[in-house]
Design a protein around this motif. Structure first.
Motif, PDB file in Angstrom:
ATOM      1  N   LEU A   8     -21.270  -5.028  44.504  1.00 56.84           N
ATOM      2  CA  LEU A   8     -22.220  -3.946  44.752  1.00 56.84           C
ATOM      3  C   LEU A   8     -21.999  -3.267  46.103  1.00 56.84           C
ATOM      4  N   GLY A   9     -21.344  -3.966  47.010  1.00 55.14           N
ATOM      5  CA  GLY A   9     -21.210  -3.454  48.371  1.00 55.14           C
ATOM      6  C   GLY A   9     -20.031  -2.513  48.527  1.00 55.14           C
ATOM      7  N   GLU A  10     -19.371  -2.637  49.640  1.00 56.36           N
ATOM      8  CA  GLU A  10     -18.253  -1.745  49.960  1.00 56.36           C
ATOM      9  C   GLU A  10     -16.909  -2.315  49.507  1.00 56.36           C
ATOM     10  N   GLU A  11     -16.962  -3.348  48.659  1.00 57.30           N
ATOM     11  CA  GLU A  11     -15.717  -3.985  48.221  1.00 57.30           C
ATOM     12  C   GLU A  11     -15.031  -3.146  47.153  1.00 57.30           C
ATOM     13  N   GLU A  12     -14.206  -2.213  47.600  1.00 64.29           N
ATOM     14  CA  GLU A  12     -13.368  -1.467  46.674  1.00 64.29           C
ATOM     15  C   GLU A  12     -11.947  -1.487  47.218  1.00 64.29           C
ATOM     16  N   LEU A  13     -10.982  -1.227  46.345  1.00 62.35           N
ATOM     17  CA  LEU A  13      -9.592  -1.560  46.659  1.00 62.35           C
ATOM     18  C   LEU A  13      -8.643  -0.376  46.484  1.00 62.35           C
ATOM     19  N   PHE A  14      -9.150   0.838  46.650  1.00 60.71           N
ATOM     20  CA  PHE A  14      -8.296   2.016  46.478  1.00 60.71           C
ATOM     21  C   PHE A  14      -7.180   2.057  47.524  1.00 60.71           C
ATOM     22  N   SER A  15      -7.526   1.852  48.782  1.00 59.71           N
ATOM     23  CA  SER A  15      -6.505   1.882  49.832  1.00 59.71           C
ATOM     24  C   SER A  15      -5.611   0.642  49.766  1.00 59.71           C
ATOM     25  N   ASP A  16      -6.172  -0.491  49.349  1.00 63.64           N
ATOM     26  CA  ASP A  16      -5.379  -1.725  49.229  1.00 63.64           C
ATOM     27  C   ASP A  16      -4.244  -1.540  48.221  1.00 63.64           C
ATOM     28  N   MET A  17      -4.539  -0.888  47.097  1.00 58.94           N
ATOM     29  CA  MET A  17      -3.533  -0.698  46.054  1.00 58.94           C
ATOM     30  C   MET A  17      -2.320   0.064  46.579  1.00 58.94           C
ATOM     31  N   LYS A  18      -2.554   1.025  47.463  1.00 60.95           N
ATOM     32  CA  LYS A  18      -1.467   1.856  47.974  1.00 60.95           C
ATOM     33  C   LYS A  18      -0.493   1.078  48.852  1.00 60.95           C
ATOM     34  N   LYS A  19      -0.912  -0.093  49.329  1.00 55.43           N
ATOM     35  CA  LYS A  19      -0.056  -0.896  50.220  1.00 55.43           C
ATOM     36  C   LYS A  19       0.844  -1.865  49.464  1.00 55.43           C
ATOM     37  N   ILE A  20       0.708  -1.904  48.144  1.00 57.75           N
ATOM     38  CA  ILE A  20       1.498  -2.841  47.341  1.00 57.75           C
ATOM     39  C   ILE A  20       2.864  -2.231  47.044  1.00 57.75           C
ATOM     40  N   THR A  21       3.912  -2.986  47.345  1.00 58.25           N
ATOM     41  CA  THR A  21       5.280  -2.493  47.136  1.00 58.25           C
ATOM     42  C   THR A  21       6.064  -3.328  46.126  1.00 58.25           C
ATOM     43  N   VAL A  22       5.612  -4.544  45.828  1.00 52.27           N
ATOM     44  CA  VAL A  22       6.379  -5.420  44.930  1.00 52.27           C
ATOM     45  C   VAL A  22       6.165  -5.003  43.477  1.00 52.27           C
ATOM     46  N   PRO A  23       7.073  -5.371  42.565  1.00 49.48           N
ATOM     47  CA  PRO A  23       6.846  -5.091  41.144  1.00 49.48           C
ATOM     48  C   PRO A  23       5.525  -5.698  40.682  1.00 49.48           C
ATOM     49  N   THR A  24       4.773  -4.917  39.918  1.00 51.78           N
ATOM     50  CA  THR A  24       3.425  -5.337  39.511  1.00 51.78           C
ATOM     51  C   THR A  24       3.255  -5.177  38.004  1.00 51.78           C
ATOM     52  N   LEU A  25       2.748  -6.223  37.377  1.00 54.98           N
ATOM     53  CA  LEU A  25       2.449  -6.219  35.956  1.00 54.98           C
ATOM     54  C   LEU A  25       0.937  -6.155  35.771  1.00 54.98           C
ATOM     55  N   ILE A  26       0.480  -5.232  34.917  1.00 51.69           N
ATOM     56  CA  ILE A  26      -0.943  -5.087  34.623  1.00 51.69           C
ATOM     57  C   ILE A  26      -1.150  -5.395  33.147  1.00 51.69           C
ATOM     58  N   LEU A  27      -1.862  -6.488  32.862  1.00 49.72           N
ATOM     59  CA  LEU A  27      -2.196  -6.867  31.490  1.00 49.72           C
ATOM     60  C   LEU A  27      -3.698  -6.673  31.315  1.00 49.72           C
ATOM     61  N   HIS A  28      -4.104  -5.917  30.271  1.00 44.31           N
ATOM     62  CA  HIS A  28      -5.527  -5.588  30.159  1.00 44.31           C
ATOM     63  C   HIS A  28      -5.906  -5.362  28.702  1.00 44.31           C
ATOM     64  N   GLY A  29      -6.975  -5.999  28.265  1.00 39.44           N
ATOM     65  CA  GLY A  29      -7.477  -5.823  26.906  1.00 39.44           C
ATOM     66  C   GLY A  29      -8.201  -4.497  26.749  1.00 39.44           C
ATOM     67  N   ILE A  30      -7.911  -3.781  25.671  1.00 42.65           N
ATOM     68  CA  ILE A  30      -8.539  -2.467  25.506  1.00 42.65           C
ATOM     69  C   ILE A  30     -10.018  -2.591  25.132  1.00 42.65           C
ATOM     70  N   HIS A  31     -10.449  -3.790  24.704  1.00 42.39           N
ATOM     71  CA  HIS A  31     -11.848  -4.001  24.333  1.00 42.39           C
ATOM     72  C   HIS A  31     -12.648  -4.702  25.452  1.00 42.39           C
TER      73      HIS A  31
END
Length: 271
Positions: A199-222
């Motif tokens: 609920l607070g200020e914990e969001e990760l928009f700027s954090d994501m931009k600092k990632i340089t390594v290969p990244t896999l995103i697995l996510h259920g559509i439901h």
């Protein structure tokens, strides 16, 4: 093999270390409100394929110590850094589910990807679990406030309700009871404290931009907890990332489609 690692003078976290001599290490960070046992169906299989699998119980959850404070993403990512240093991990894959994915992303930004060769996000609560004025996806603040209220009022009832929305297809009564017990292992105050961070200020928009390594995103559509548009935002915000949708999965994709999950994770590590 299980043991404890000190992350603060009076706080230890529990670590399960399977196949310590494996060819490649995967460090798993579990989601709220479970423990490393959520990855049972990965730990059954991946060590047999030669991988070292390390599951960490975050403070307040599973078999770890349960201090009254320290449940923001900074502190939880610092706990991960302590585990990485204690085990002298290098060139490993960091995998995180749900809030564990958020902690993984904060770790990558705050600790400059220390030791990590690859990042894997599973139904991650990234970049924000809740809707914001600049991010129209995710849960409503009211839904999270209700979770916190129910945690303090009737935590078993809250956990039952959360379990009912976690998986995509029917699960057996015994499996539901097992999942319920994982949530009960946590401290009530830790369960509420982590929910409050959403609920607070914990969001990760700027954090994501600092990632340089290969990244896999697995996510259920439901997924009813971390809605699928979060995965699309992750792919957009993280350079060098791949998104694999799971057509028959909800939030618990590591169980809903466990064979596909394990296969995609191993393929990513080998690529």
């Amino acid at each position: 093999m299980g043991y404890y690692i000190k992350v603060e003078p009076n706080v230890k976290v529990y670590v399960e270390d399977l196949n310590p001599k494996g060819k490649h290490t995967i460090l798993f960070l579990h989601g709220w409100p479970g423990s490393h046992d959520l990855f049972e169906y990965q730990f059954d299989e991946l060590p047999k394929r030669g991988y070292r699998c390390i599951g960490v119980d975050q403070r307040g959850f599973g078999q770890s110590d349960r201090p009254f404070t320290g449940y923001d993403y900074d502190r939880l990512s610092d706990d991960v850094r302590n585990v990485v240093e204690a085990l002298k991990l290098k060139d490993f894959t960091l995998g995180g589910h749900s809030t564990g994915g958020a902690i993984a992303v904060r770790y990558m930004a705050r600790h400059k990807e220390y030791g990590v060769a690859r990042l894997a996000l599973f139904a991650a609560a990234v970049p924000s679990l809740i809707r914001r004025s600049y991010f129209p996806y995710g849960l409503t603040k009211q839904a999270v406030e209700e979770i916190i209220k129910e945690t303090y009022n009737d935590r078993p009832k809250m956990l039952r309700g959360f379990g009912d929305m976690f998986f995509f297809e029917y699960i057996t009564g015994p499996f539901s009871d097992w999942f319920f017990q994982l949530g009960l292992q946590a401290a009530g105050w830790a369960t509420a404290a982590v929910a409050r961070t959403w609920l607070g200020e914990e969001e990760l928009f700027s954090d994501m931009k600092k990632i340089t390594v290969p990244t896999l995103i697995l996510h259920g559509i439901h997924d009813k907890v971390c809605l699928f548009p979060l995965a699309e935002a992750q792919q957009k915000g993280i350079k060098n990332s791949i998104l694999v949708p799971f057509a028959y999965s909800g939030h618990g994709l590591f169980y809903d489609q466990r064979d596909k999950f394990n296969k995609k994770l191993m393929e990513f590590i080998k690529s």
